[in-house]
Design an enzyme around this catalytic site. Structure first.
Site: not given
Length: 249
Positions: A99, A117, A216, A234
């Site tokens: 978000v 979301h 991940n 990442i």
């Protein structure tokens, strides 16, 4: 990339979770050191029933938003890599569980980012649905309003995010499903793939023939379906992967 190659380029869908934003200083909520594990009481602040029925929860929520690093965060190398891939001419759609709005701050067009979301950068009235900038509401909090009400109707304001106990926007979810079914490459990055229905998109992509790549640190329930698993950090792994995808097409 030639114009001919551009027409043949595969659609790349990128499902991003909290892990893509940790390098920007935004904590992972569900990881081993995640906020919900460290402070279960904090979960109440983003649970719809508690928020709507308890003024004290709302006051604490506004203080949490005021003190949050999320609105001060800047995009990192992983966000930049997604935008770079899109600007190279490869069709890219981002489906994000975050978000924080960092994909857009990194230069991804709004229309190419599906926020499952919602967004923490906007507030919405729970009564009249009027929307305004979070910064404006936080300025009112800083000026002494502990639980700022909607200026249009006096209703309860909340961030334009999907709280626990709320359903996802069916239009946004429908668009995410359509992108997932249409893509040829589906990259799940920084997500535990445990929160439904977002997690099921990885399985849906594989079911429809997409090449599923999971980036991940921890194993996910969808690892057995992946064509490629990347456990590297990442911030370096995603740029390398997306540059490789751009070179392939």
């Amino acid at each position: 990339m030639s114009s001919d190659a551009t027409r043949r380029a595969p659609l790349v869908a990128i499902l991003s979770g909290a892990g893509i934003s940790t390098d920007s200083g935004i904590p992972d909520y569900r990881g081993p050191q995640g906020l919900w594990r460290r402070d279960p009481e904090a979960e109440k602040l983003v649970t719809y029933a508690y928020y709507m029925n308890d003024p004290d929860v709302r006051r604490r929520s506004w203080l949490m938003r005021r003190d949050s690093e999320a609105l001060r965060a800047r995009p990192n190398a992983a966000h930049d890599a997604v935008t770079r891939l899109e600007r190279s001419g490869v069709p890219v759609r981002v489906i994000t569980q975050n978000v924080d709005g960092l994909h857009q701050l990194a230069g991804m067009p709004d229309r190419k980012v599906l926020e499952l979301h919602g967004t923490a950068r906007v507030v919405q009235c729970t009564r009249c649905q009027a929307r305004s900038e979070m910064a404006e509401a936080l300025a009112r909090v800083a000026a002494g309003e502990s639980d700022p009400a909607c200026l249009a109707c006096g209703g309860i304001l909340k961030s334009a995010t999907v709280m626990f106990g709320q359903g996802l926007d069916p239009v946004v979810l429908g668009e995410a499903v359509a992108v997932t079914k249409a893509c040829e490459i589906f990259v799940a990055v920084g997500t535990s793939l445990q929160v439904q229905p977002a997690a099921s998109l990885a399985g849906l992509a594989a079911e429809h023939g997409a090449r599923l790549i999971i980036v991940n640190a921890e194993p996910t329930p969808y690892d057995p379906l992946a064509a490629e698993l990347i456990r590297e950090p990442i911030g370096t792994a995603l740029p390398a992967l997306l540059d490789r995808i751009a070179a392939e097409v």
